[in-house]
Design an enzyme around this catalytic site. Structure first.
Site, PDB file in Angstrom:
ATOM      1  CG  HIS A 132     -11.720   1.038  32.928  1.00 27.45           C
ATOM      2  ND1 HIS A 132     -11.025  -0.132  32.720  1.00 27.45           N
ATOM      3  CD2 HIS A 132     -10.884   2.042  32.582  1.00 27.45           C
ATOM      4  CE1 HIS A 132      -9.813   0.151  32.250  1.00 27.45           C
ATOM      5  NE2 HIS A 132      -9.707   1.460  32.161  1.00 27.45           N
ATOM      6  NE  ARG A 154      -9.729  -7.053  31.496  1.00 29.97           N
ATOM      7  CZ  ARG A 154      -8.738  -7.909  31.675  1.00 29.97           C
ATOM      8  NH1 ARG A 154      -8.962  -9.028  32.365  1.00 29.97           N
ATOM      9  NH2 ARG A 154      -7.543  -7.688  31.174  1.00 29.97           N
ATOM     10  NE  ARG A 168      -8.670  -3.803  34.315  1.00 28.87           N
ATOM     11  CZ  ARG A 168      -8.061  -4.975  34.490  1.00 28.87           C
ATOM     12  NH1 ARG A 168      -8.329  -5.694  35.558  1.00 28.87           N
ATOM     13  NH2 ARG A 168      -7.192  -5.425  33.596  1.00 28.87           N
ATOM     14  CG  HIS A 182      -2.836  -5.473  31.841  1.00 32.16           C
ATOM     15  ND1 HIS A 182      -2.467  -4.306  32.470  1.00 32.16           N
ATOM     16  CD2 HIS A 182      -4.159  -5.332  31.555  1.00 32.16           C
ATOM     17  CE1 HIS A 182      -3.509  -3.509  32.561  1.00 32.16           C
ATOM     18  NE2 HIS A 182      -4.547  -4.102  32.019  1.00 32.16           N
ATOM     19  CE1 TYR A 230      -5.541   1.394  34.742  1.00 30.80           C
ATOM     20  CE2 TYR A 230      -4.156  -0.434  34.062  1.00 30.80           C
ATOM     21  CZ  TYR A 230      -5.390   0.176  34.124  1.00 30.80           C
ATOM     22  OH  TYR A 230      -6.484  -0.452  33.560  1.00 30.80           O
ATOM     23  CE  LYS A 282     -10.297  -7.159  27.819  1.00 33.28           C
ATOM     24  NZ  LYS A 282      -9.672  -5.976  27.181  1.00 33.28           N
TER      25      LYS A 282
END
Length: 296
Positions: free
Chosen positions: A240, A146, A243, A266, A275, A170
């Site tokens: 993004h 990210r 990514r 994730h 995706y 995250k």
């Protein structure tokens, strides 16, 4: 319960990033101002749903998209969920709220040809900024990290000998991502240029401005937009999308979904499955071209 208590909860217990916390705070302050200015209501804790509905209408009349309105309401929902948790309210005013309808967001990745053109043919320049800009693109595409993860990447997070780097994602979750020999070479070239800067005020972070300071997210976005505008007609050109491109190209070339999930950081496969749309389109092409029953 004060807004500051909620912000502390997001930071200390939920481990949200500073960027996410600021977004929550901004949405809640905006709603609080609306309550005070438009309806002489100062306490968000005691508001009823009709007031929230009036805010939604107000935002819509200002031209705010349904997607953005839903995001703002999500901030309110998180706040009232917190108030329920600490016992300040017994029922959320948003208990019967339904999200506004939005059109499906389609993000088109860059093609392999566009990526090859950017990394092999576009002249970045041999100075510090040219090497840095190419490294920004190389790292985003080679690792799928990210934008915030790139900005916060430290020199100590990169192991050139093993071809691995550590990313803090995250909710402060660490993950290890491999990188390619071409990426390692670009890092070495960049580090050599970096040692020649007149002043380095931040020696810990990997990617710096020409003033020797840690880069910032807007600079990363501008870099991507600048160079991809030279090779791609796509409307959206952002970190993004790189990514998204990373994940799509891996899936197109046979990577399994679980591996891509781990690389992207994730928490669930559902997040990674967005995706697969483009890889499925690629599989259809292969299927139609290769299957003996397909009549040409």
């Amino acid at each position: 319960m004060s807004l500051s208590a909620f912000i502390s909860y997001l930071k200390l217990e939920k481990n949200y990033s500073q960027h996410t916390i600021k977004a929550y705070e901004r949405d809640l302050v905006t709603f609080s101002d609306f309550c005070r200015e438009q309806h002489d209501e100062q306490d968000m804790v005691t508001v009823a749903y009709p007031l929230i509905r009036n805010w939604i209408v107000h935002l819509s009349e200002q031209g705010v998209s349904n997607r953005s309105i839903n995001r703002k309401i999500s901030s309110l929902q998180a706040y009232y969920k917190f108030l329920l948790k600490v016992g300040d309210i017994t029922v959320s005013p948003l208990i019967k709220h339904r999200a506004l309808k939005t059109s499906k967001k389609v993000e088109v990745p860059f093609s392999e040809m566009e990526m090859e053109t950017i990394l092999s043919e576009i002249p970045f320049g041999d100075d510090f900024e040219g090497c840095r800009d190419k490294l920004i693109i190389e790292l985003l595409y080679a690792t799928g990290m990210r934008r915030a993860e790139l900005v916060n990447l430290k020199v100590s997070d990169v192991d050139l000998s093993s071809g691995l780097l550590k990313v803090l994602g995250k909710r402060n979750k660490e993950r290890i991502i491999p990188f390619l020999p071409s990426t390692a070479q670009q890092i070495k070239t960049y580090l050599d240029k970096r040692t020649r800067l007149e002043k380095i005020s931040d020696s810990h972070h990997l990617i710096l401005t020409k003033e020797g300071l840690k880069i910032y997210e807007t600079l990363v976005y501008r870099t991507i937009n600048k160079y991809f505008s030279l090779v791609s007609p796509k409307v959206k050109k952002s970190p993004h999308i790189l990514r998204h491109t990373f994940a799509t190209h891996l899936l197109n070339r046979g990577a399994d979904l679980n591996s891509v999930k781990e690389l992207l950081g994730h928490s669930s496969l559902a997040s990674t499955q967005v995706y697969t749309h483009n890889s499925i389109a690629e599989l259809k092409k292969v299927h139609q071209k290769a299957h003996p029953r397909n009549k040409k």
